[in-house]
Design a protein around this motif. Structure first.
Motif, PDB file in Angstrom:
ATOM      1  N   ARG A   1      -3.286   0.822   9.985  1.00  0.00           N
ATOM      2  CA  ARG A   1      -2.656   1.275   8.741  1.00  0.00           C
ATOM      3  C   ARG A   1      -2.227   2.730   8.841  1.00  0.00           C
ATOM      4  NH1 ARG A   1      -1.389   4.547   5.661  1.00  0.00           N
ATOM      5  NH2 ARG A   1      -1.775   4.812   3.438  1.00  0.00           N
TER       6      ARG A   1
ATOM      7  N   SER B   1       3.036   1.763  -3.245  1.00  0.00           N
ATOM      8  CA  SER B   1       2.291   2.283  -4.395  1.00  0.00           C
ATOM      9  C   SER B   1       2.113   3.789  -4.274  1.00  0.00           C
ATOM     10  CB  SER B   1       0.935   1.585  -4.510  1.00  0.00           C
ATOM     11  OG  SER B   1       0.116   1.838  -3.376  1.00  0.00           O
ATOM     12  N   SER B   2       1.937   4.271  -3.049  1.00  0.00           N
ATOM     13  CA  SER B   2       1.830   5.713  -2.814  1.00  0.00           C
ATOM     14  C   SER B   2       3.173   6.397  -3.016  1.00  0.00           C
ATOM     15  CB  SER B   2       1.307   5.970  -1.398  1.00  0.00           C
ATOM     16  OG  SER B   2       1.152   7.348  -1.152  1.00  0.00           O
TER      17      SER B   2
ATOM     18  N   ALA C   1      -3.168  -5.319  -2.224  1.00  0.00           N
ATOM     19  CA  ALA C   1      -2.401  -5.622  -1.009  1.00  0.00           C
ATOM     20  C   ALA C   1      -3.270  -6.345   0.013  1.00  0.00           C
ATOM     21  CB  ALA C   1      -1.832  -4.337  -0.409  1.00  0.00           C
TER      22      ALA C   1
ATOM     23  N   GLY D   1      -3.331  -0.674  -3.131  1.00  0.00           N
ATOM     24  CA  GLY D   1      -3.888  -0.887  -1.796  1.00  0.00           C
ATOM     25  C   GLY D   1      -4.894  -2.014  -1.756  1.00  0.00           C
TER      26      GLY D   1
ATOM     27  N   SER E   1      -2.465   3.756  -7.265  1.00  0.00           N
ATOM     28  CA  SER E   1      -2.294   3.718  -5.817  1.00  0.00           C
ATOM     29  C   SER E   1      -3.452   2.972  -5.158  1.00  0.00           C
ATOM     30  CB  SER E   1      -2.201   5.147  -5.268  1.00  0.00           C
ATOM     31  OG  SER E   1      -1.888   5.145  -3.904  1.00  0.00           O
ATOM     32  N   TYR E   2      -4.668   3.246  -5.609  1.00  0.00           N
ATOM     33  CA  TYR E   2      -5.832   2.539  -5.082  1.00  0.00           C
ATOM     34  C   TYR E   2      -5.781   1.051  -5.434  1.00  0.00           C
ATOM     35  CZ  TYR E   2      -8.293   6.851  -3.781  1.00  0.00           C
ATOM     36  OH  TYR E   2      -8.674   8.034  -3.191  1.00  0.00           O
TER      37      TYR E   2
ATOM     38  N   ASP F   1      -3.037   7.836   0.302  1.00  0.00           N
ATOM     39  CA  ASP F   1      -4.010   6.875  -0.186  1.00  0.00           C
ATOM     40  C   ASP F   1      -3.885   5.628   0.662  1.00  0.00           C
ATOM     41  OD1 ASP F   1      -4.266   8.671  -2.487  1.00  0.00           O
ATOM     42  OD2 ASP F   1      -2.320   7.844  -3.048  1.00  0.00           O
ATOM     43  N   GLY F   2      -4.974   5.091   1.086  1.00  0.00           N
ATOM     44  CA  GLY F   2      -4.857   3.925   1.954  1.00  0.00           C
ATOM     45  C   GLY F   2      -6.013   2.992   1.864  1.00  0.00           C
ATOM     46  N   SER F   3      -5.854   1.845   2.532  1.00  0.00           N
ATOM     47  CA  SER F   3      -6.931   0.866   2.583  1.00  0.00           C
ATOM     48  C   SER F   3      -6.749  -0.009   3.809  1.00  0.00           C
ATOM     49  CB  SER F   3      -6.929   0.014   1.319  1.00  0.00           C
ATOM     50  OG  SER F   3      -5.644  -0.319   0.899  1.00  0.00           O
TER      51      SER F   3
ATOM     52  N   GLU G   1     -12.524   2.727  -2.076  1.00  0.00           N
ATOM     53  CA  GLU G   1     -11.486   3.720  -2.369  1.00  0.00           C
ATOM     54  C   GLU G   1     -11.896   4.638  -3.520  1.00  0.00           C
ATOM     55  OE1 GLU G   1      -7.280   1.589  -1.215  1.00  0.00           O
ATOM     56  OE2 GLU G   1      -8.265   0.973  -3.078  1.00  0.00           O
TER      57      GLU G   1
ATOM     58  N   THR H   1       0.825  -1.213   0.000  1.00  0.00           N
ATOM     59  CA  THR H   1       0.000   0.000   0.000  1.00  0.00           C
ATOM     60  C   THR H   1       0.861   1.265   0.000  1.00  0.00           C
ATOM     61  OG1 THR H   1      -1.808  -1.111   1.166  1.00  0.00           O
ATOM     62  CG2 THR H   1      -1.770   1.288   1.247  1.00  0.00           C
TER      63      THR H   1
END
Length: 248
Positions: A217, A41-42, A65, A62, A58-59, A246-248, A202, A38
């Protein structure tokens, strides 16, 4: 001693018999895999000036991942990777309450270690992009590689509701996928469907706060940035500072 005999003895020595320790190590590894992909990718998106990545990649990183993390440890710890999910499992009596604080610590630790790994992996790129200054705001900020920050217009109340709703949708979606009374997902493909669920959230709810959906996270990498040189500003809410991550 032949190779087979050596490997058998080594496997016996390394075998962990304590079930709780096995689960904790599995959860640590799953969370590490989730967060390193995650955050990487960011980092690739930001440090390349979006020449080698964008918001969509990026999404995607995540979401995929999440799939990797579940495949890594789903059969041992359940691959919660998220305190919110562990809490939800406790509420429906699918996970013992006494394990909850242990898993939260393990998940946060896994996220912290992942942040360190990403910092090492993109060390040169981060310092080149930031012109040698680690900042939380400004045109060359790099803190959003690791943690999520709200958009300029988002208030504390709106940010809180954003995360409650987004995380709630994630929990309900996962519960629906897990419920055997619903249309069953083909065996072995559950992680793929969960990844698609994360991607859908996302793509639809990421504008306000970057869509972390996961306390570990965000907290683990944020703690890392605090000790790694970004300073206490990573914990301050400043409206109009600019948002990212950006996260998940």
């Amino acid at each position: 001693m032949d190779t087979t005999s050596f490997l058998t003895k080594a496997r016996g020595l390394l075998h962990i018999r304590n079930q709780l320790l096995r689960e904790c190590l599995a959860e640590l590894l799953a969370t590490f895999m989730l967060i390193i992909i995650t955050l990487s990718s960011s980092a690739q998106k930001i440090t390349s000036f979006e020449m080698k990545g964008n918001l969509l990649t990026s999404y995607l990183g995540g979401a995929l991942a999440v799939m990797v993390g579940i495949y890594t440890a789903g059969g041992i710890s359940g691959a919660h990777m998220n305190p919110a999910f562990s809490f939800a499992m406790c509420l429906i009596e699918q996970f013992p309450w006494w394990k909850f604080p242990i898993f939260v610590v393990v998940q946060t630790l896994g996220s912290f270690i992942s942040a360190g790994a990403v910092y090492i992996l993109y060390y040169d790129a981060i310092w080149h992009y930031s012109n040698g200054t680690l900042t939380v705001s400004g045109p060359r900020e790099t803190a959003s590689i690791f943690a999520t920050y709200p958009a300029d217009h988002v208030s504390i109340t709106n940010g809180f509701l954003d995360q409650v709703i987004g995380t709630g949708v994630l929990m309900v979606g996962i519960m629906g996928i897990m419920d055997t009374r619903n249309k069953a997902v083909p065996k072995g493909l559950e992680p793929v469907v969960v990844a698609l669920l994360v991607l859908s959230i996302e793509l639809s709810m990421g504008a306000n706060c970057g869509c972390p959906l996961n306390p570990a996270r965000d907290l683990g990498p944020r703690l890392f940035t605090y000790v790694a040189g970004w300073g206490p500003e990573v914990f301050r809410w400043v409206e109009g500072r600019g948002g990212g991550g950006d996260g998940s």
